[in-house]
Design an enzyme around this catalytic site. Sequence first.
Site, PDB file in Angstrom:
ATOM      1  N   ARG A   1       1.647 -10.514 -13.166  1.00 28.32           N
ATOM      2  CA  ARG A   1       0.654 -10.800 -12.530  1.00 28.32           C
ATOM      3  C   ARG A   1      -0.457 -11.887 -14.050  1.00 28.32           C
ATOM      4  NH1 ARG A   1      -1.944  -5.407  -9.759  1.00 28.32           N
ATOM      5  NH2 ARG A   1      -1.193  -6.028  -7.943  1.00 28.32           N
TER       6      ARG A   1
ATOM      7  N   GLY B   1       2.161  -5.460  -0.366  1.00 31.80           N
ATOM      8  CA  GLY B   1       2.969  -4.717  -1.430  1.00 31.80           C
ATOM      9  C   GLY B   1       4.282  -4.597  -1.764  1.00 31.80           C
TER      10      GLY B   1
ATOM     11  N   GLY C   1      -3.569  -5.981  -0.840  1.00 33.32           N
ATOM     12  CA  GLY C   1      -4.949  -5.449   0.329  1.00 33.32           C
ATOM     13  C   GLY C   1      -5.730  -7.160   0.871  1.00 33.32           C
TER      14      GLY C   1
END
Length: 392
Positions: A36, A350, A373
Amino acid sequence: MVLNTILDGDFAGKRALVRVDFNVPLKDGVVTDDTRIRSALPTIEHLLNAGASVVVMSHLGRPKGKKNPDFSMAPVAKRFSELLGKPVTLASDVIGAEVEKAATALKAGEVLLLENVRFYAEEEANDPAFAKSLAALADVYVNDAFGTAHRAHASTEGVSHFLPSYAGLLIEKEVKFMGPLLANPEKPFVAIIGGSKVSSKISVLESLVKTCSAVVIGGGMAYTFLLEKGHKVGKSLVEEEYRATAASFLKKADELGVNVILPVDHRCGAAFDENTPVVAIDGPDIPDDLIGMDVGPKTVALIVDEIKGAKNVVWNGPMGVFEFAAFAEGTLEVAKALAVSSATTVVGGGDSVAAINKFNLADKISHVSTGGGASLEFLEGKTLPGIKALEK
């Protein structure tokens, strides 16, 4: 959906407040997966090269609105600095006079990382006063945290009311790849939807069936559909209360001429256990004493065939219990088929992203979404507050 992106702005001499998703896993104070952080670097480097100074903010874990050293951004600042190749100063707090002083002192090309924005309950409450305090740290706002764009928090939505706002390169890429799938995708368009429960994926199915040529339904959710179609599913996971929903979806797909592929054979086990022996079932019906754990080779062949002919493919959710090595075959074969496909391939959610990474195939996919999500809600056709705030 047309966004204001950082490619549209002039950032020379400006201070940019950049919301990223640095919610990374830590062990013993060290970042164990920096994916990330790496994914946010292009946006930050673009702003620095354009002559801006950058104030970076993110959440980390769930400190529940209280300052907690266990959730400090310190380990993240260290890894961020290493990857960026320049010093990153960690602010002592998120807002306040001391932080404002540190932000104001930044020179072009310098980077300040705020402490964990979730140290304040006002963050998740999207408190306007808190958002205004964040906005006081900069001249412009950039959101590049797609993974939190479905939450209307102060740092993802509230700040946009006080500063000129732009999408970072990561959010721009997410929208570029996923937006057309809901609007007017080039056909054939195949949606591969897996996961354990119909309840968590029915909205995605109902959204994508409007633009799809074919829908593949795998994972635990497939057994509710098979039961509704009159097949035996043994001890497999079933949501009785969603049988009518499954029937309604199948009827809708039939009316729209969308080909729905359900498992025609299975890899089963007597218990939900990674060491349970694999029992191959060469047909759609599962014996009473077995649990469906993965799709079988005939089903895989049907899915691979659909992928081969596709122009666009979206994949959300594994085909089986891929965490158990003996039942990872279906998910692996789908991942491999996507990796060699000439179609535009988008993987979101995910578990499917985890599968792609587990099999080291991420660089063979057109776009791997960074938001679990958020990608799910985007594909459901929902308005994401963090994205809406960046529209032109």
